[in-house]
Write a protein that holds these residues in place. Sequence first.
Motif, mmCIF file in Angstrom:
data_model
loop_
_atom_site.group_PDB
_atom_site.id
_atom_site.type_symbol
_atom_site.label_atom_id
_atom_site.label_comp_id
_atom_site.label_asym_id
_atom_site.label_seq_id
_atom_site.Cartn_x
_atom_site.Cartn_y
_atom_site.Cartn_z
ATOM 1 N N CYS A 82 5.816 6.416 5.544
ATOM 2 C CA CYS A 82 6.501 7.438 4.755
ATOM 3 C C CYS A 82 8.005 7.276 4.959
ATOM 4 O O CYS A 82 8.468 7.176 6.106
ATOM 5 N N PRO A 83 8.820 7.250 3.892
ATOM 6 C CA PRO A 83 10.260 7.034 4.040
ATOM 7 C C PRO A 83 11.004 8.245 4.601
ATOM 8 O O PRO A 83 12.208 8.149 4.857
ATOM 9 N N HIS A 84 10.316 9.359 4.797
ATOM 10 C CA HIS A 84 10.997 10.544 5.329
ATOM 11 C C HIS A 84 11.226 10.407 6.832
ATOM 12 O O HIS A 84 12.336 10.182 7.292
ATOM 13 N N LYS A 85 10.176 10.502 7.629
ATOM 14 C CA LYS A 85 10.301 10.377 9.078
ATOM 15 C C LYS A 85 9.660 9.098 9.619
ATOM 16 O O LYS A 85 9.628 8.870 10.823
ATOM 17 N N GLY A 86 9.124 8.302 8.719
ATOM 18 C CA GLY A 86 8.530 7.043 9.158
ATOM 19 C C GLY A 86 7.086 7.137 9.572
ATOM 20 O O GLY A 86 6.529 6.170 10.106
ATOM 21 N N ALA A 87 6.432 8.243 9.332
ATOM 22 C CA ALA A 87 5.034 8.404 9.743
ATOM 23 C C ALA A 87 4.128 7.448 8.972
ATOM 24 O O ALA A 87 4.356 7.166 7.788
ATOM 25 N N LYS A 88 3.095 6.962 9.656
ATOM 26 C CA LYS A 88 2.091 6.155 8.973
ATOM 27 C C LYS A 88 1.328 7.071 8.018
ATOM 28 O O LYS A 88 0.759 8.094 8.418
ATOM 29 N N LEU A 89 1.295 6.702 6.749
ATOM 30 C CA LEU A 89 0.737 7.581 5.731
ATOM 31 C C LEU A 89 -0.784 7.596 5.725
ATOM 32 O O LEU A 89 -1.409 8.639 5.556
ATOM 33 N N VAL A 90 -1.399 6.424 5.873
ATOM 34 C CA VAL A 90 -2.845 6.306 5.714
ATOM 35 C C VAL A 90 -3.455 5.927 7.054
ATOM 36 O O VAL A 90 -3.019 4.970 7.708
ATOM 37 N N ALA A 91 -4.463 6.670 7.472
ATOM 38 C CA ALA A 91 -5.146 6.375 8.727
ATOM 39 C C ALA A 91 -5.893 5.053 8.628
ATOM 40 O O ALA A 91 -6.265 4.605 7.535
ATOM 41 N N GLU A 92 -6.129 4.430 9.761
ATOM 42 C CA GLU A 92 -6.800 3.138 9.787
ATOM 43 C C GLU A 92 -8.186 3.224 9.164
ATOM 44 O O GLU A 92 -8.925 4.185 9.354
ATOM 45 N N GLY A 93 -8.544 2.195 8.396
ATOM 46 C CA GLY A 93 -9.865 2.141 7.785
ATOM 47 C C GLY A 93 -9.785 2.141 6.271
ATOM 48 O O GLY A 93 -8.738 1.894 5.670
ATOM 49 N N ASP A 94 -10.912 2.432 5.633
ATOM 50 C CA ASP A 94 -11.006 2.503 4.172
ATOM 51 C C ASP A 94 -11.190 3.960 3.757
ATOM 52 O O ASP A 94 -12.046 4.662 4.307
ATOM 53 N N HIS A 95 -10.408 4.395 2.775
ATOM 54 C CA HIS A 95 -10.417 5.794 2.363
ATOM 55 C C HIS A 95 -10.225 5.879 0.854
ATOM 56 O O HIS A 95 -9.965 4.874 0.183
ATOM 57 N N ASN A 96 -10.304 7.108 0.333
ATOM 58 C CA ASN A 96 -9.823 7.406 -1.009
ATOM 59 C C ASN A 96 -8.832 8.543 -0.881
ATOM 60 O O ASN A 96 -9.176 9.630 -0.399
ATOM 61 N N VAL A 97 -7.572 8.303 -1.264
ATOM 62 C CA VAL A 97 -6.514 9.294 -1.084
ATOM 63 C C VAL A 97 -6.379 10.210 -2.289
ATOM 64 O O VAL A 97 -5.528 11.104 -2.299
ATOM 65 N N GLY A 98 -7.208 9.995 -3.320
ATOM 66 C CA GLY A 98 -7.122 10.816 -4.521
ATOM 67 C C GLY A 98 -6.120 10.254 -5.509
ATOM 68 O O GLY A 98 -5.981 9.043 -5.662
ATOM 69 N N LYS A 99 -5.373 11.159 -6.161
ATOM 70 C CA LYS A 99 -4.461 10.728 -7.216
ATOM 71 C C LYS A 99 -3.085 10.333 -6.693
ATOM 72 O O LYS A 99 -2.266 9.786 -7.443
ATOM 73 N N PHE A 100 -2.813 10.605 -5.419
ATOM 74 C CA PHE A 100 -1.505 10.260 -4.858
ATOM 75 C C PHE A 100 -1.602 10.233 -3.336
ATOM 76 O O PHE A 100 -2.535 10.765 -2.733
ATOM 77 N N PHE A 101 -0.599 9.596 -2.730
ATOM 78 C CA PHE A 101 -0.473 9.625 -1.274
ATOM 79 C C PHE A 101 0.214 10.925 -0.862
ATOM 80 O O PHE A 101 1.165 11.374 -1.514
ATOM 81 N N ARG A 102 -0.250 11.500 0.241
ATOM 82 C CA ARG A 102 0.376 12.719 0.770
ATOM 83 C C ARG A 102 0.586 12.531 2.262
ATOM 84 O O ARG A 102 -0.364 12.289 3.012
ATOM 85 N N CYS A 103 1.836 12.608 2.704
ATOM 86 C CA CYS A 103 2.138 12.421 4.112
ATOM 87 C C CYS A 103 1.605 13.592 4.935
ATOM 88 O O CYS A 103 1.824 14.761 4.573
ATOM 89 N N PRO A 104 0.898 13.318 6.031
ATOM 90 C CA PRO A 104 0.333 14.395 6.844
ATOM 91 C C PRO A 104 1.378 15.152 7.671
ATOM 92 O O PRO A 104 1.050 16.152 8.305
ATOM 93 N N TYR A 105 2.644 14.695 7.650
ATOM 94 C CA TYR A 105 3.669 15.324 8.474
ATOM 95 C C TYR A 105 4.414 16.428 7.711
ATOM 96 O O TYR A 105 4.432 17.585 8.123
ATOM 97 N N HIS A 106 5.020 16.092 6.563
ATOM 98 C CA HIS A 106 5.793 17.078 5.803
ATOM 99 C C HIS A 106 5.380 17.168 4.333
ATOM 100 O O HIS A 106 6.077 17.775 3.525
ATOM 101 N N ALA A 107 4.265 16.533 3.981
ATOM 102 C CA ALA A 107 3.684 16.648 2.638
ATOM 103 C C ALA A 107 4.524 16.010 1.534
ATOM 104 O O ALA A 107 4.413 16.392 0.374
ATOM 105 N N TRP A 108 5.370 15.058 1.882
ATOM 106 C CA TRP A 108 5.960 14.256 0.819
ATOM 107 C C TRP A 108 4.820 13.520 0.124
ATOM 108 O O TRP A 108 3.857 13.088 0.765
#
Length: 449
Positions: A82-108
Amino acid sequence: MSRSDEQIAALVRGDSVHKSVYTDPDLFALEMQRIYGRVWIYVGHESQVPNPGDTHTTRIGDQDVVMVRAADKQVHVLYNRCPHKGAKLVAEGDHNVGKFFRCPYHAWTFKLDGQHLAAPMKLGFEGTCFDPKHPDFSMRQLARVENYRGFVFANQSAEGPGLKDFLGGVISSIDNLCDRSPSGEVEVAGGVFRVLQPSNWKVFYENLHDTMHARVTHESSFMAARDEAKAIGNMPLELHIMDGNGEPYEFWEKLDLCAYDNGHGYMEGIFDPGAADKDPVTRSHFESLKQAYGEERAREILGMNRHNTIIYGSGSPHTVFQQFRVIRPISVDRTLVEIQVFRLKDAPPALFKRALVYANLINSPSSNVMPDDIEVYGRCQDGNLNHGGDWVSMHRYHGTDREMTGGMVSTNGTSELPMRNQFKAWKQFMMSESAFAQAEPAKEPAHAA
């Protein structure tokens, strides 16, 4: 510690390499920049992200990346940050994030191609230089991404050859794996094995074509297979697979080791060319290919007698048993290997079952074979830390290799040509950027056998 081109070149001789190439953390850090930062690396197969929003996380060198299927069905590869605080956006593994990525830290949030979508509490940005359209506020895409027959490769550098030119002669192994499907398509299925090895990443590549080690390192497993076969009165496929490592040296000497530019290569001649007439699974496979492509083409596809292809920096696809061993460096003495198994679409189901059997017997962490290799890899790593010597030998049949289009071929199947070829590529890649751009792939001079 910075290294000059001269210092790097001095680590690689024509017939040996300095042990520090396996043990020096500074060299490892430089490899992450100059190899994994500049060449094409396999990210994953598009079948791992079949639907919009599907993601697959992995690494390219020391960089965490995410492969994602966007709304337009295109596959993108993004840095997992994430370009805000640098948090890793997607947890390790295979997932479906839906229609967009959402940062778990500040919801960018970000579109599936990485573009900035929204940030909460927009009033807080008024009067600042924050511009949501500026690239600094989006997930960053890798410089180049190419999809070859479903196999997705990425490159962190915008410079250098395209994917097909980089792969050269080993691209035919990907073609053959896909062509073994009557519809020309494959998919990752059946889960993925993960093995953490206590050794440098380059050791695994060398071992893939090290025919001298098989009957020594794997003696316990092939002898156990022979004892069991004798006890039950026959040798089923499961035992036959393990027994293969016990072939006499004369068998291995007859194989061809093909070494291509950029460190790639493969081994030929290991499988029985008449298997389609003897083995019922192969025979049914041949019939399905004959219906799809015609008899001549079907025989040509199954006649590609190839073992352990090496795509240097990415791993090893295996066409006959439908595998891809993906090799990811973690540190100078830790390597993660992921074993993907492929289903050939529209092929007889027994083929996939056979591929799973092979993966479990050879590549599984609990197999009778993989632990043998892990043990000796670790011993090589430990041994190269002591003061018993500085150089690692690669002398076998040095000076006898023959030139072929795009590379070299061995005169003897126990040659250490593949190791020498890999380190020629390593030296070329590890040169400074200007030297790398100007370097031409080197070839050993041809000699009589």
